[in-house]
Scaffold this motif. Structure first.
Motif, short mmCIF file in Angstrom:
data_model
loop_
_atom_site.label_atom_id
_atom_site.label_comp_id
_atom_site.label_asym_id
_atom_site.label_seq_id
_atom_site.Cartn_x
_atom_site.Cartn_y
_atom_site.Cartn_z
N ARG A 1 5.85 9.99 9.02
CA ARG A 1 7.24 9.81 8.65
C ARG A 1 7.70 8.36 8.78
O ARG A 1 8.91 8.10 8.84
CB ARG A 1 8.14 10.68 9.55
N GLN A 2 6.80 7.41 8.85
CA GLN A 2 7.20 6.01 8.96
C GLN A 2 7.44 5.45 7.56
O GLN A 2 6.58 4.85 6.95
CB GLN A 2 6.13 5.20 9.69
N PHE A 3 8.66 5.65 7.08
CA PHE A 3 9.03 5.17 5.76
C PHE A 3 9.69 3.80 5.80
O PHE A 3 9.87 3.17 4.75
CB PHE A 3 9.98 6.16 5.10
N TYR A 4 10.09 3.34 6.97
CA TYR A 4 10.72 2.03 7.14
C TYR A 4 10.58 1.63 8.60
O TYR A 4 10.33 2.47 9.48
CB TYR A 4 12.19 2.08 6.74
N LYS A 5 10.73 0.35 8.84
CA LYS A 5 10.76 -0.18 10.20
C LYS A 5 12.07 -0.94 10.41
O LYS A 5 13.00 -0.80 9.62
CB LYS A 5 9.54 -1.07 10.45
N ASP A 6 12.13 -1.73 11.44
CA ASP A 6 13.38 -2.41 11.79
C ASP A 6 13.60 -3.65 10.93
O ASP A 6 13.67 -4.77 11.44
CB ASP A 6 13.40 -2.77 13.27
N ALA B 1 4.03 14.33 -2.35
CA ALA B 1 4.08 13.81 -0.99
C ALA B 1 4.80 12.47 -0.96
O ALA B 1 4.69 11.67 -1.89
CB ALA B 1 2.67 13.66 -0.43
N PRO B 2 5.54 12.18 0.11
CA PRO B 2 6.29 10.92 0.19
C PRO B 2 5.40 9.75 0.59
O PRO B 2 5.61 9.10 1.62
CB PRO B 2 7.35 11.23 1.27
N THR B 3 4.41 9.47 -0.21
CA THR B 3 3.51 8.34 0.01
C THR B 3 2.93 7.90 -1.32
O THR B 3 2.88 8.69 -2.28
CB THR B 3 2.39 8.71 0.99
N LEU B 4 2.49 6.64 -1.37
CA LEU B 4 1.82 6.12 -2.56
C LEU B 4 0.33 5.95 -2.35
O LEU B 4 -0.38 5.67 -3.31
CB LEU B 4 2.44 4.77 -2.95
N CYS B 5 -0.14 6.08 -1.13
CA CYS B 5 -1.55 5.88 -0.80
C CYS B 5 -2.24 7.23 -0.61
O CYS B 5 -1.81 8.04 0.23
CB CYS B 5 -1.70 5.04 0.47
N TYR B 6 -3.29 7.45 -1.38
CA TYR B 6 -3.98 8.73 -1.34
C TYR B 6 -4.97 8.79 -0.19
O TYR B 6 -5.60 7.79 0.16
CB TYR B 6 -4.71 8.96 -2.67
N GLU B 7 -5.09 9.97 0.39
CA GLU B 7 -6.12 10.28 1.39
C GLU B 7 -6.62 11.68 1.12
O GLU B 7 -5.90 12.53 0.60
CB GLU B 7 -5.57 10.17 2.81
N LEU B 8 -7.86 11.91 1.53
CA LEU B 8 -8.41 13.25 1.36
C LEU B 8 -7.76 14.24 2.32
O LEU B 8 -7.62 15.43 2.00
CB LEU B 8 -9.93 13.25 1.57
N PHE C 1 13.24 14.88 4.06
CA PHE C 1 13.37 16.24 3.53
C PHE C 1 12.09 16.67 2.83
O PHE C 1 11.58 17.77 3.06
CB PHE C 1 14.56 16.29 2.57
N THR C 2 11.57 15.81 1.97
CA THR C 2 10.33 16.13 1.26
C THR C 2 9.16 16.26 2.22
O THR C 2 8.34 17.18 2.09
CB THR C 2 10.02 15.03 0.23
N PHE D 1 17.75 7.60 0.45
CA PHE D 1 16.40 7.75 -0.08
C PHE D 1 15.34 7.70 1.02
O PHE D 1 14.54 8.63 1.15
CB PHE D 1 16.13 6.65 -1.11
N PHE D 2 15.33 6.64 1.82
CA PHE D 2 14.23 6.43 2.76
C PHE D 2 14.33 7.30 4.00
O PHE D 2 13.31 7.55 4.64
CB PHE D 2 14.15 4.96 3.16
#
Length: 482
Positions: free
Chosen positions: A348-353, A248-255, A338-339, A331-332
């Motif tokens: 899908r918030q991988f970056y902001k302004d 998954a495109p994240t580093l923070c785990y959730e159930l 895509f992933t 990448f971002f």
């Protein structure tokens, strides 16, 4: 006679009436002709006026509108600028420097001797060890102390084992080493979050308060937005759940991650096309633009010619910055979207302004949202809860980031110069200066200058040191490819 006279009078009256009727008809016909001629003339005049007005309107070439480069115009399609950059890149004086056959052969020649690929496969061992440890902790087979020691050992080996292989195996190229260490760094951050979240679940499950017990309850059959069943601890400790989090495109785990309802094939194909296109442009830019400038910079660096070094630095700043922007988009935006679409990952918030940053702190908080969320959740806030001040916690976050930047550069190049580490730590005084003395557009300009100038300076330093240690005659391109 009276009868004849009456008949004659009647006939004369009839004749008069007939003459009057004939004269009236002629008069009416003349009036009709005159009215028709008037209407035709009026119609002609109207047609002429319409034609003139249409001609005048056609000749009018001005209307109220904004210039395209003005913010009020709402124009945002600047795709042609990128095409212009590519055309100008190809038309440089260096000529066509890319050999596509040679590049493809590097990826197809003897694939079984790729140590980087083997190291990526070995990373599954560390993933399974983390899952096994959490399962034992959930059953009570491991105490919290034992589980903590196993996790710490597993993650410590994750950082040292691939670094040792990259340093000791000569066949690992610099790009291959960066890929391997980047993969292990991402897994390290993911498994650290996995450990923390499951530990929080166990702590909450032991609390006897009814409010917390109700908050942990998950009624059977409850579904999420994407139609998937909601998972509760320890039901999340499965191989499927673990590997979904790994990819998954994240580093923070959730159930329970937010899920999108379906996979949009058109969106998926657009992102795939962008990934391929940006990679080819990136490869072209590296060969056509950066390699000649870097090669021409070696002599001034060896002679310590300050003026020529500055000139080479400014020449390298533009292509380096454009490549950094292309990497960011590749990448971002393209790759992570895509992933996420493939896995139906909803966030899908991988970056902001970040491009509007008026402070260095705002830039680092918004250009890489996955890393920022991890640092905030698993490093910054825990330090605050332990009584550390905000300044100390922020400095610790920058120190951790500086360590990983240096780890990802010095180990693959097999030399330790600390340029990346010092560059990251220099962000602290720069953030203080910009935050206290610059505002608005001046602060934004300072952020852009630090990005444009700082990165090529570090690139030149590392390339120079690598060149001096390994090569003197020519800087080979193949050594920087996988």
């Amino acid at each position: 006679m009276n009868g004849r006279s009456a008949a004659v009078c009647q006939d004369s009256v009839t004749a008069e009436v007939s003459r009057d009727d004939g004269q009236g008809k002629r008069d009416r016909s003349l009036e009709t002709v005159r009215s028709k001629s008037k209407s035709e003339k009026k119609k002609c005049r109207n047609d002429i006026s319409d034609r003139l007005s249409h001609l005048i309107c056609f000749c009018s070439c001005h209307k109220t509108q904004q210039s395209l480069l003005s913010s009020a115009s709402g124009y945002s399609n600047y795709r042609g600028v990128l095409n212009w950059c590519v055309v100008m890149l190809v038309r440089q004086k260096y000529g066509i420097l890319v050999d596509p056959i040679q590049v493809i052969s590097l990826f197809l020649n003897d694939p079984y001797s790729w140590p980087a690929a083997c190291l990526v496969i070995v990373s599954n061992v560390f993933i399974l060890v983390a899952l096994y440890t959490e399962r034992q902790l959930s059953k009570g087979s491991f105490t919290e102390l034992v589980g903590f020691l196993v996790h710490c050992t597993n993650m410590a080996v994750m950082l040292t084992f691939p670094a040792a292989v990259v340093l000791l195996v000569p066949s690992v190229t610099p790009v291959g080493g960066v890929f391997v260490l980047g993969t292990y760094t991402i897994l390290f951050l993911k498994l650290y979050s996995y450990k923390d979240v499951n530990m929080w679940c166990r702590e909450l499950s032991t609390v006897k308060a009814k409010k917390l017990a109700r908050s942990l309850s998950c009624p059977s059959g409850q579904t999420l937005n994407g139609g998937d069943r909601q998972v509760c601890y320890p039901g999340n400790l499965t191989i499927r759940d673990m590997y979904y989090f790994v990819f998954a495109p994240t580093l923070c785990y959730e159930l329970n991650f937010p899920r999108s309802p379906n996979i949009r094939m058109s969106f998926l194909l657009r992102r795939l096309f962008e990934m391929v296109r940006k990679y080819l442009i990136f490869l072209l830019s590296f060969h056509q633009w950066m390699i000649p400038i870097i090669q021409s910079s070696m002599k001034p660096l060896e002679d310590m010619d300050l003026s020529r070094m500055t000139e080479r630095l400014l020449r390298l700043a533009v292509p380096n910055h454009l490549m950094w922007l292309m990497f960011f988009y590749w990448f971002f935006h393209s790759s992570l979207n895509f992933t996420a679409e493939l896995l139906r990952f909803g966030d899908r918030q991988f970056y902001k302004d970040w491009w509007n940053s008026e402070s260095v702190t705002y830039f680092w908080q918004n250009w890489n949202i996955p890393v920022h969320k991890w640092c905030l959740r698993h490093f910054y806030k825990p330090l605050l809860r332990r009584g550390f001040s905000k300044k100390v916690s922020q400095s610790a976050v920058f120190f951790l980031s500086a360590f990983f930047h240096e780890y990802l550069v010095s180990v693959p190049l097999r030399m330790f110069r600390l340029w990346a580490f010092m560059g990251m730590m220099a962000q602290l005084p720069l953030a203080w200066f910009v935050g206290h003395f610059l505002r608005g557009n001046y602060g934004n300009a300072a952020v852009w200058i630090s990005i444009i100038i700082g990165q090529p300076f570090a690139v030149l330093m590392y390339v120079h040191d690598y060149y001096v240690l390994h090569y003197r005659q020519e800087l080979p391109i193949n050594r920087f490819l996988v």
